[in-house]
Design an enzyme around this catalytic site. Structure first.
Site, PDB file in Angstrom:
ATOM      1  N   HIS A  51       0.813  -1.214   0.000  1.00  0.00           N
ATOM      2  CA  HIS A  51       0.000   0.000   0.000  1.00  0.00           C
ATOM      3  C   HIS A  51       0.853   1.274   0.000  1.00  0.00           C
ATOM      4  O   HIS A  51       0.327   2.370  -0.242  1.00  0.00           O
ATOM      5  CB  HIS A  51      -0.917  -0.002   1.228  1.00  0.00           C
ATOM      6  CG  HIS A  51      -2.208   0.727   1.017  1.00  0.00           C
ATOM      7  ND1 HIS A  51      -2.485   1.465  -0.121  1.00  0.00           N
ATOM      8  CD2 HIS A  51      -3.317   0.845   1.789  1.00  0.00           C
ATOM      9  CE1 HIS A  51      -3.691   1.983  -0.029  1.00  0.00           C
ATOM     10  NE2 HIS A  51      -4.221   1.639   1.124  1.00  0.00           N
ATOM     11  N   ASP A  98      -2.206   2.400  -4.524  1.00  0.00           N
ATOM     12  CA  ASP A  98      -3.436   2.837  -3.872  1.00  0.00           C
ATOM     13  C   ASP A  98      -4.525   1.785  -4.049  1.00  0.00           C
ATOM     14  O   ASP A  98      -4.473   0.952  -4.969  1.00  0.00           O
ATOM     15  CB  ASP A  98      -3.908   4.172  -4.456  1.00  0.00           C
ATOM     16  CG  ASP A  98      -2.948   5.309  -4.146  1.00  0.00           C
ATOM     17  OD1 ASP A  98      -2.279   5.242  -3.090  1.00  0.00           O
ATOM     18  OD2 ASP A  98      -2.856   6.254  -4.961  1.00  0.00           O
TER      19      ASP A  98
END
Length: 409
Positions: free
Chosen positions: A380, A384
């Site tokens: 992450h 995204d």
């Protein structure tokens, strides 16, 4: 004349191995190129062959011992026919084994690496991980360390600490010790454990899921598999469809094909796809190079060759290094759903699962369709949530309508 058989070069940044298995014993007659022992490195198992014909005079190290590149494994009395056997009977023959284990990387290079002159990636990685220059064996010019040298030093730290952690007596006696069996972890298993823990500790790992209707791709495969095998000499499996579908998604969403190096994002404009393969020794991930340049037959042949090499223990270091994205198929073992773990430093891994008939709604009607759950684990820090979901949707679309792969849409 006694000839020394030494540990061969094992690949870039690999300086140590474990003698996994001796295939001969002292006094045995051997021929040129006959396998003598198997060495296990962090990545592969390598056979060491006899360079001359003769008789094994002595084995310099025992099974399970750690050896450095260039270290002596055994002596062969060239041209002899058993004359060296009495020498090998001496009980002290295996005692040199502790020597390689007592000579870790810092001892081989007491001055350590020249971090000040090394590249920025190596310096930053060493600083982030708290690795001292003295613990790094440099392979670069003038004592300069590469990123791979630093990674090798990091991976050696837990391995060196393992023997000290072995005794369980400080925590008290084990109540059923007589019904337990202790087996030392192989070097490959230790490396797998370290890398998986590294992935959890360093990446902001998240997993997103979707499901794919396999109806069309299964029908296409059933209709063309015989013609495909007859023309190309390879079986048409589902993995080639998923490799192609993933590449389509990676081209659209380059962050999924990227990695973090220091404070930079490295976007890769090539597609080296790792395919996870289970072996008796553990999970390995050989890499299909430039998979975007291969047609379906090339992908199937490449995966088949890598799978056979993995099962036969014939993978080379080059087969396992690099890789920009990984595909893992737990479905072959019956897994219905899982969260695959990242293969550092990659930022994404696709998990395929078992295809099962399920009731789904199609055009307002309930139908039974062969469905597969897909999972994308991703870093992450780079990717995204929108990008991760979009990537997985692109894979789903390409599998449900394979014409997209042909038309590049």
């Amino acid at each position: 004349m006694a000839v020394e058989i030494k540990v061969p070069a094992l690949g870039e940044s690999v300086t140590e191995a474990t003698v996994a298995k001796w295939l001969v014993k002292a006094g045995d007659a051997v021929a040129v190129d006959q396998p003598l022992c198997e060495l296990e490195t962090d990545k592969v198992t390598v056979e060491v062959n006899a360079s001359v014909a003769g008789t094994i005079a002595e084995l310099a190290v025992e099974e399970g011992a750690s050896v450095q590149v260039g270290g002596v494994l055994c002596h062969i009395e060239a041209g002899a026919a058993g004359a060296a056997a009495p020498k090998a009977a001496a009980p002290a023959a295996p005692k040199p084994a502790p020597a390689p284990a007592a000579a870790p990387a810092p001892a081989a290079a007491p001055a350590g690496a020249n971090l000040a002159a090394s590249g920025p990636a190596a310096r930053k990685l060493a600083e982030e991980k708290g690795v001292s220059a003295a613990s790094i064996q440099p392979t670069g010019k003038d004592g300069r360390a590469t990123k791979e040298d630093v990674l090798a030093a990091i991976s050696s730290i837990p391995a060196a600490a393992a023997p000290a952690a072995k005794p369980a007596s400080p925590t008290g006696p084990r109540l059923k010790a007589d019904r337990e069996e202790r087996v030392k972890m192989t070097r490959l298993r230790r490396t797998i454990a370290n890398r998986l823990k590294e992935a959890q500790n360093t990446a902001a790992m998240l997993t997103t899921f979707n499901e794919v209707d396999m109806t069309n791709v299964m029908a296409l495969r059933d209709r063309l598999k015989d013609d495909f095998e007859k023309k190309h000499g390879a079986r048409l499996g589902f993995m080639s469809f998923f490799v192609k579908a993933c590449i389509a998604g990676l081209k659209e969403l380059p962050a999924v094909n990227a990695e973090i190096e220091g404070d930079e994002l490295v976007y890769k404009n090539y597609y080296d796809i790792g395919v996870a393969v289970g072996t008796p020794q553990g999970l390995v991930v050989p890499v299909l190079r430039d998979a975007d340049a291969l047609d379906f037959a090339g992908v199937e042949k490449g995966i088949g060759d890598l799978g056979r090499k993995a099962r036969d223990g014939k993978l080379s270091i080059a087969d396992l290094t690099g890789g920009t994205f990984t595909i893992s198929n737990g479905g072959v073992y019956g897994s219905l759903m899982s969260t695959p773990i990242l293969n550092p430093p990659q930022s994404g891994i696709l998990g395929m699962h078992k295809t099962m008939d399920r009731a789904v709604v199609v055009n307002g009607k309930v139908e039974v369709r062969p469905m597969m759950y897909l999972a994308l684990s991703y870093d992450h820090r780079i990717i995204d949530g929108k990008e991760a979901v979009t990537f997985l949707v692109r894979v789903k679309e390409c599998i449900e309508d394979a014409r997209r792969l042909l038309l590049d849409v």
